[in-house]
Motif scaffolding. Structure first.
Motif, mmCIF file in Angstrom:
data_model
loop_
_atom_site.group_PDB
_atom_site.id
_atom_site.type_symbol
_atom_site.label_atom_id
_atom_site.label_comp_id
_atom_site.label_asym_id
_atom_site.label_seq_id
_atom_site.Cartn_x
_atom_site.Cartn_y
_atom_site.Cartn_z
ATOM 1 N N THR A 1 0.835 -1.196 0.000
ATOM 2 C CA THR A 1 0.000 0.000 0.000
ATOM 3 C C THR A 1 0.871 1.248 0.000
ATOM 4 N N ILE A 2 0.677 2.076 -1.021
ATOM 5 C CA ILE A 2 1.439 3.331 -1.122
ATOM 6 C C ILE A 2 0.994 4.274 -0.008
ATOM 7 N N GLY A 3 1.969 4.866 0.651
ATOM 8 C CA GLY A 3 1.673 5.768 1.757
ATOM 9 C C GLY A 3 1.743 5.087 3.104
ATOM 10 N N ARG A 4 1.575 3.762 3.115
ATOM 11 C CA ARG A 4 1.688 3.001 4.369
ATOM 12 C C ARG A 4 2.952 2.146 4.354
ATOM 13 N N ASP A 5 3.091 1.304 3.311
ATOM 14 C CA ASP A 5 4.266 0.438 3.230
ATOM 15 C C ASP A 5 5.450 1.151 2.571
ATOM 16 N N LEU A 6 5.181 2.070 1.707
ATOM 17 C CA LEU A 6 6.233 2.822 1.022
ATOM 18 C C LEU A 6 5.651 4.151 0.561
ATOM 19 N N SER A 7 6.375 5.229 0.829
ATOM 20 C CA SER A 7 5.926 6.548 0.372
ATOM 21 C C SER A 7 6.467 6.819 -1.032
ATOM 22 N N LEU A 8 5.666 7.541 -1.822
ATOM 23 C CA LEU A 8 5.998 7.748 -3.230
ATOM 24 C C LEU A 8 5.745 9.210 -3.611
ATOM 25 N N ILE A 9 6.745 9.828 -4.244
ATOM 26 C CA ILE A 9 6.607 11.198 -4.741
ATOM 27 C C ILE A 9 6.923 11.211 -6.229
ATOM 28 N N GLY A 10 6.033 11.790 -7.009
ATOM 29 C CA GLY A 10 6.251 11.926 -8.441
ATOM 30 C C GLY A 10 6.964 13.232 -8.762
ATOM 31 N N PHE A 11 7.234 13.412 -10.049
ATOM 32 C CA PHE A 11 7.897 14.643 -10.506
ATOM 33 C C PHE A 11 7.246 15.050 -11.814
ATOM 34 N N ASP A 12 6.829 16.292 -11.901
ATOM 35 C CA ASP A 12 6.179 16.948 -13.052
ATOM 36 C C ASP A 12 4.723 17.260 -12.773
ATOM 37 N N ASP A 13 4.015 16.377 -12.020
ATOM 38 C CA ASP A 13 2.644 16.654 -11.585
ATOM 39 C C ASP A 13 1.732 16.990 -12.757
ATOM 40 N N VAL A 14 1.660 16.093 -13.722
ATOM 41 C CA VAL A 14 0.746 16.304 -14.839
ATOM 42 C C VAL A 14 -0.684 16.061 -14.384
ATOM 43 N N ALA A 15 -1.644 16.366 -15.250
ATOM 44 C CA ALA A 15 -3.043 16.447 -14.845
ATOM 45 C C ALA A 15 -3.583 15.163 -14.240
#
Length: 340
Positions: free
Chosen positions: A269-283
């Motif tokens: 589960t993203i945010g619980r088991d592993l945190s994830l940050i993207g780059f560019d933030d498209v729509a």
């Protein structure tokens, strides 16, 4: 005799062509020193210019060239939604000037990029917004200058001699690392993919600098496949490191999409088991569940700025080279939590 009676009418290129018994197009080729014109014909046209006192009006010629009203845009990967947003900004700004945009995809191939630039030159485009393919040599700027082709580099740069519009990638990395650190993360990985170019180096260097500023290990670098469809299957690489990361910063939105799918397939589960940050933030960052925290680079605004600089460059070719680097913002959503 009045001034008007004494004033002689201006000799035109058509007058020269008639005097030399050639077409106006041939006379124009002589002016541009084209190798397509034979030596005898060239000599006859040049003699006609001298006989008639023809004066080449550079300003008028420049205006005629600019009336093609066409702008070229060359990007390396049309499958990346980031470039779709960038191009929408270019088209919006260019459309407001009455010009149109011809779009081309280099596919990250330098030889294809060269061919596209040549074709755009042949079609008389007013200028080009170029995101250089990886491996483009700096001397491309000299060739473009010799052609007299106005070009604005966007997102990536190869030469300080041409205008550039880009992003503070290092600043975006600092924002991402600082946010994860505020949640308690120290073991942060950077998931990269694709070929090496200026934006790649700036993101990697920015990540390392931001990690060192926190006294964190800056070497948790993971290199993923270039194709989106292969990223999910390579998610196991996150857990094959000597230091197991609790959070991952992604090179771009495509990497974040692939890893989100791969983590789901692994039952994590993203945010619980592993945190994830993207780059560019498209729509479509809002469409991922949980919603993706991402560094926003504002691709539409970047496209608009690149287009504006190109229009200015076309109007005034003698401007000094300009460099516009936009700040990033971190859009915080649901994909990050405290380390497990």
């Amino acid at each position: 005799m009045s001034f008007q009676e004494r004033k002689k009418p201006r000799v035109t290129l058509l007058d020269v062509a008639r005097h030399a018994n050639v077409s106006r197009a041939t006379a124009s080729l002589v002016l541009r020193k084209s190798p397509l014109v034979g030596s005898e014909t060239r000599a006859r046209v040049e003699q006609a210019m001298r006989d008639l006192g023809y004066v080449y009006n550079i300003g008028a010629a420049r205006l005629r060239v600019e009336r093609s009203q066409i702008i070229g845009a060359i990007v390396p990967n049309l499958t990346n939604p980031f470039f779709a947003e960038l191009l929408s900004g270019i088209e919006e700004a260019i459309g407001a000037t009455g010009k149109v945009v011809i779009l081309a995809n280099s596919g990250e191939r330098v030889e294809r990029q060269s061919m596209l630039l040549q074709r755009m030159r042949e079609h008389g485009v007013d200028g080009v917004v170029l995101c250089p393919a990886a491996g483009t040599e700096p001397d491309l700027s000299e060739q473009l200058a010799a052609w007299g082709m106005p070009v604005v580099q966007v997102l990536r740069h190869i030469s300080a001699d041409m205008d550039y519009v880009g992003v503070d990638y290092a600043g975006g990395m600092r924002q991402a690392v600082d946010y994860l650190a505020s949640l308690g993360h120290e073991k942060i990985a950077f998931a990269a993919h694709g070929p090496v170019h200026s934006a790649y180096r700036e993101r990697v260097d920015g990540f390392r600098d931001a990690m060192l500023a926190k006294a964190f290990d800056p070497e948790i670098l993971i290199h993923l496949p270039a194709q989106l469809g292969e990223i999910a299957g390579a998610t196991h690489l996150l857990f094959a490191q000597a230091t197991q990361p609790t959070a991952v910063i992604c090179f771009n939105h495509l990497v974040a999409l692939g890893l989100a799918a791969g983590l789901h397939d692994c039952g994590l589960t993203i945010g619980r088991d592993l945190s994830l940050i993207g780059f560019d933030d498209v729509a479509d960052a809002e469409a991922i569940r949980p919603r993706l925290t991402s560094v926003s680079t504002g691709p539409t605004a970047i496209g608009e700025m690149a287009a504006r600089l190109l229009v200015e460059r076309i109007a005034n070719p003698d401007l000094p080279a300009r460099r516009v680097v936009s700040d990033t913002t971190l859009s915080v959503r649901q994909s990050c939590g405290r380390p497990a």
